[in-house]
Design a protein around this motif. Structure first.
Motif, short mmCIF file in Angstrom:
data_model
loop_
_atom_site.label_atom_id
_atom_site.label_comp_id
_atom_site.label_asym_id
_atom_site.label_seq_id
_atom_site.Cartn_x
_atom_site.Cartn_y
_atom_site.Cartn_z
N LEU A 178 -10.68 3.90 47.47
CA LEU A 178 -10.66 5.21 46.81
C LEU A 178 -10.97 6.33 47.79
O LEU A 178 -10.41 7.43 47.70
N ILE A 183 -13.26 -1.56 46.69
CA ILE A 183 -12.60 -0.55 45.84
C ILE A 183 -13.08 0.85 46.26
O ILE A 183 -12.28 1.78 46.36
N PHE A 231 -16.62 -9.78 37.95
CA PHE A 231 -15.33 -10.42 38.22
C PHE A 231 -14.41 -10.24 37.00
O PHE A 231 -13.23 -9.93 37.13
N THR A 232 -15.01 -10.43 35.81
CA THR A 232 -14.23 -10.28 34.58
C THR A 232 -13.73 -8.84 34.44
O THR A 232 -12.59 -8.61 34.06
N GLN A 233 -14.60 -7.88 34.75
CA GLN A 233 -14.19 -6.48 34.64
C GLN A 233 -13.03 -6.18 35.59
O GLN A 233 -12.14 -5.41 35.27
N PHE A 234 -13.05 -6.82 36.75
CA PHE A 234 -11.96 -6.62 37.71
C PHE A 234 -10.69 -7.36 37.30
O PHE A 234 -9.61 -6.80 37.29
N ALA A 235 -10.88 -8.66 36.97
CA ALA A 235 -9.72 -9.53 36.81
C ALA A 235 -9.07 -9.40 35.44
O ALA A 235 -7.85 -9.53 35.32
N ALA A 236 -9.87 -9.15 34.40
CA ALA A 236 -9.28 -9.11 33.06
C ALA A 236 -9.05 -7.68 32.58
O ALA A 236 -8.12 -7.43 31.84
N PHE A 237 -9.91 -6.75 33.01
CA PHE A 237 -9.81 -5.39 32.48
C PHE A 237 -9.37 -4.35 33.51
O PHE A 237 -9.07 -3.23 33.15
N TYR A 238 -9.39 -4.70 34.80
CA TYR A 238 -9.08 -3.76 35.89
C TYR A 238 -9.89 -2.49 35.74
O TYR A 238 -9.39 -1.38 35.93
N PHE A 240 -12.71 -0.38 37.10
CA PHE A 240 -13.59 -0.18 38.27
C PHE A 240 -14.94 0.40 37.83
O PHE A 240 -15.96 0.11 38.42
#
Lengths: 340, 539
Positions: free
Chosen positions: B385, B381, B225-232, B234
């Motif tokens: 893609l 995602i 979730f953090t990778q998606f929400a804070a760093f975008y 994929f």
């Protein structure tokens, strides 16, 4: 045989139902697709008014601040090669900046934006800010001599009584990035370290922070002004303090909404009409009187009595583009700070 | 030949819906600017904190699987094998939490046990502080998720109990007490269902983000979730999903190990056959009734009643209907279509695995569970893609993309239920038809499908329920302006009034329950049409 007929009839029913759906989904000639990270309860009425006034059908994808806009932002990035959205209505300008940096935003200088102060507009025209929130201190009414500065977080007097929303997400990240951009890494990191030493609590969202302060679990918290105003309207025991308003203090951070035209939009003309509509003083007036209580950036727009006009607030002067760059640079540090 | 073509088509469809998007993501996760790199995987393996989070996820999933399996199986046995009064009512009551997205149940429990909740009004702030501390952590997560997933175990147990031939239990009753029959006949017979449901609950809990996040219990899904929400990012988000999938495959291996060397050849109950029911004496009946009633009150009635009371304002329901009426209709249509496709697909892939028609049957079985374990956002995602291209615009811009996602995500449910159902059908039936010269398609249509019908109905209902409540995947791929009810409820929850949200939740429960009720009425005859009554045979 009877069974086969029943199955066939069921399949026909499903096919008809699907066709019915598809027919409704087929885009009419006049439409605009908007992705919104502003909470649906606030953004949808504005979009419906736009539909009524222009006759342009709005097809929207909504997300929430609580979910950190994960849905729409990741959709916009993943759809870059074949964009589906025409307009992105962001709840703060940093997401708009991210889209600009990733080549997803397009330039549009709306005539409605001319009266909006330059600080709240991208100099190159990739995004325009409107209807802002202030980052305020929400303080429990029982507290004597309430804090008036964000330095209360590091003051031993308030040890264990301060609360902040998870700085990895949302407007809190913007606030921390703004401090890094204004103070420099060394001073900002010292501030963050002192917050830890001073046992500052971390909540999942600004809304939750406001609720915790209202319930008395914490004395104060930095939140968005709409979180404070909505709790005050519910009669909760809190008051709102605009922080750092003294002569030598940096002022209060202002976080405007931002609207972006998507590069390669399928309905560019309608998209521009929607952007003009969102940037109008009338939309700002509606958002000021809605429960989100947002501060108009056009001067002279009518506002509710519990709010301060932009001119009456000492504002922190920042460059949002620089804040966006800083934000991306400090994310690993913030992740570590939070303990993830 | 026909068999190979039909089964290949089913595998091909699954490949398009789930495997291809996943492959695309996996390729992206090991490539950067055109070169092969495993940096993201290395970063993951050498970060201590992520292993701690993974451990917490494992503990939560293990505890939930244990509690749900024990409770769900016990409830299934009580409601499916005894003459306890109001069995149907209890079955429906226990099943209700399954119809609601988990985060809504968490919100409801927060209204009850939170510091400002119902408990504070009834028992004071000191008790409320204790219950709130208990709720916000591992015990709260286990409590809520078990209340949501136990019905899944219960329903599968009930479905399998219906497939036990009475003659086996009758034979057992001649030489043993009911306890002995349950231990040596009934429970071993339903073991595949118990293991399957334990596996499903384990996977569902492992990927659950909403409830632990709401209750501030940090688990591994918070990482992606953090990778998606804070760093975008994929790439990193895909990598972060891998440990969850690894754990799922380990659970699958454990399930296979447990069921190894066990065969379950069970005949379906034919018309006129009577299912044995355990007669309860008065004291046991009262005791079990109190136990079952209390648990159903705590797990279902209390949280749903809280939502119901919250929704009882004059304007909540009209407003909710105006705002979400179309979303409900869309949810019903999409879920019905997806459940139908899933049932057909699950039967075919289930047959493939049961029959071992292709050499890669074990790979297919694993990959279907792999997709189930994959977080909905990662799968979403991958679908974007793959399908968001000008040539596939017709698919991507229509509800078809959501259908593909739902099929990929929930194929494991119908597939595994079909495998377990097909295991109950004696191979001699199909062999006899084959000897008589019937071709595969005819055997499949006229022998297997009718015999597997109860299992297929369970598969359809399970798929329908899960498609109705899906939020995470739908959030990423629903076409603009065509949101589903859980998505709309979720987006309206942010700053929406609590009575409106509660009304939307109640509409969702009724919206799921009414079509299911109508369907079960229409399908009443499909269960075998037998009469059940308690019989008592003394050894």
């Amino acid at each position: 045989m009877k069974r086969e007929i029943n199955i066939a009839l069921f399949c026909v029913f499903l096919a008809l139902a699907w066709t019915g759906c598809a027919k409704r989904d087929r885009p009419p000639v006049r439409e605009v697709v908007v992705y919104a990270s502003v909470d649906q309860v606030f953004s949808e009425p504005i979009l419906r008014d736009f539909e009524k006034e222009t006759g342009i059908k709005v097809r929207a994808v909504f997300d929430t601040e609580e979910a950190k806009s994960t849905g729409v932002m990741n959709r916009l990035i993943a759809e870059k090669g074949n964009p589906q959205a025409d307009v992105f209505w962001a709840n703060e300008p940093i997401r708009a900046e991210v889209l600009k940096q990733k080549g997803i935003a397009d330039i549009y200088r709306s005539p409605q934006a001319e009266a909006i102060p330059e600080i709240y507009r991208d100099p190159e025209g990739y995004w325009t800010g409107f209807s802002a929130r202030a980052r305020v201190l929400v303080v429990n009414k029982q507290i004597q001599d309430p804090p008036t500065t964000i330095h209360a977080y590091t003051d031993p007097k308030w040890k264990g009584q301060g609360l902040i929303a998870n700085p990895l997400f949302g407007t809190t990240t913007v606030h921390i990035a703004a401090l890094f951009s204004k103070w420099g890494d060394e001073k900002a990191m010292a501030f963050m370290a002192s917050m830890k030493t001073n046992a500052v609590g971390v909540s999942t969202s600004n809304g939750e922070s406001a609720d915790f302060v209202a319930s008395g679990r914490y004395a104060f918290s930095l939140v968005d002004s709409d979180d404070a105003v909505s709790r005050m309207r519910q009669g909760k025991s809190i008051e709102m303090v605009y922080p750092d308003q003294g002569p030598d203090e940096p002022g209060c951070l202002i976080v405007p909404n931002a609207v972006v035209l998507i590069k390669g939009a399928r309905h560019p003309d309608n998209a521009r009409k929607l952007i003009d509509y969102l940037l109008s003083p009338e939309t700002e007036r509606k958002l000021a009187f809605a429960d989100c209580a947002q501060i108009p950036l056009h001067s002279g727009v009518e506002i509710p009595k519990e709010m301060k006009a932009l001119e009456a607030i000492k504002v922190m002067r920042i460059d949002y583009a620089r804040v966006a760059e800083t934000l991306q640079a400090i994310q690993p540090y913030l992740k570590e700070w939070v303990g993830l | 030949m026909t068999k190979r073509i039909v089964l290949s088509l089913a595998v091909g469809f699954l490949f398009l819906a789930g495997l291809l998007p996943l492959l695309l993501l996996l390729i992206q996760s090991v490539s950067e600017e055109g070169r092969l790199t495993f940096d993201a995987y290395r970063d993951l393996l050498f970060t201590k904190n992520q292993w701690i989070l993974l451990g917490r996820s494992l503990v939560l999933a293990g505890l939930c699987a244990l509690v749900s399996t024990v409770t769900g199986t016990t409830l299934g046995l009580i409601l499916g094998k005894t003459d306890l009064p109001w069995r149907r009512t209890f079955t429906v009551l226990y099943a209700l939490p399954l119809f609601v997205p988990p985060y809504i149940m968490a919100v409801s429990w927060f209204h009850i046990l939170g510091r400002e909740g119902l408990v504070r009004g009834l028992l004071g702030p000191t008790v409320a502080a204790v219950t709130s501390d208990w709720l916000l952590g591992l015990p709260g997560c286990v409590w809520i998720l078990s209340s949501i997933f136990s019905p899944l175990v219960m329903l599968l147990t009930l479905a399998f109990i219906r497939g036990i031939p009475p003659r086996l239990e009758e034979a057992g009753r001649i030489v043993a007490s009911w306890t002995g029959v349950l231990r040596h006949v009934t429970i071993p017979m339903i073991l595949p269902a118990v293991m399957l449901s334990a596996l499903l609950v384990f996977i569902l809990t492992l990927g659950e983000f909403g409830v632990p996040h709401f209750l501030r219990y940090h688990v591994f899904p918070v990482e992606f979730f953090t990778q998606f929400a804070a760093f975008y990012d994929f790439r990193a988000a895909t990598v972060m999903a891998m440990p969850l999938i690894g754990l799922t495959l380990m659970a699958l291996a454990f399930e296979r190990l447990c069921l190894r060397k066990k065969t379950y050849i069970i005949q379906s109950i034919g018309h006129g056959q009577r299912r044995l029911v355990i007669p309860l004496n008065r004291s046991r009946r009262v005791g079990i009734l109190i136990l079952v009633g209390t648990l159903s009150f705590m797990w279902t009635v209390l949280p749903l009643l809280t939502l119901l009371f919250e929704s009882l304002s004059s304007s909540a329901y009209p407003r909710a209907w105006t705002l979400a009426g179309h979303s409900l209709m869309r949810s019903l249509v999409y879920s019905a279509i997806a459940a139908t496709v899933l049932t057909m697909l699950g039967l075919l892939t289930g047959y493939l695995v049961h029959d071992r028609s292709f050499r890669f049957w074990m790979f297919l079985d694993s990959i279907i569970l792999f997709l189930f374990a994959l977080p909905g956002s990662v799968l979403g995602i991958g679908l974007i893609l793959l399908w968001n291209r000008p040539v596939t615009q017709a698919v991507y811009a229509s509800p078809m993309i959501l259908l593909l996602g739902l099929v990929a995500k929930y194929a494991a449910l119908t597939h595994r239920i079909s495998v377990s159902t097909l295991e109950q059908i004696p191979a001699s039936m199909e062999e006899a038809a084959c000897m008589a010269g019937a071709r595969w398609l005819r055997r499949f249509r006229q022998i297997l499908i009718p015999l597997a019908r109860p299992g297929l109905i369970v598969a359809w209902l399970t798929a329908f329920i899960f498609c109705m409540r899906d939020t995470e995947l739908a959030m990423l791929v629903y076409p603009p302006g065509c949101d589903t009810l859980p998505v709309r409820t979720f987006t309206l929850m942010a700053n929406g009034s609590s009575d409106l949200i509660a009304a939307l939740c109640m509409i969702m429960v009724l919206g799921t329950l009414i079509p299911l009720g109508l369907l079960s009425l229409a399908m009443k005859g499909c269960w075998g049409g037998h009469v059940e009554y308690p019989i008592s045979i003394r050894p």
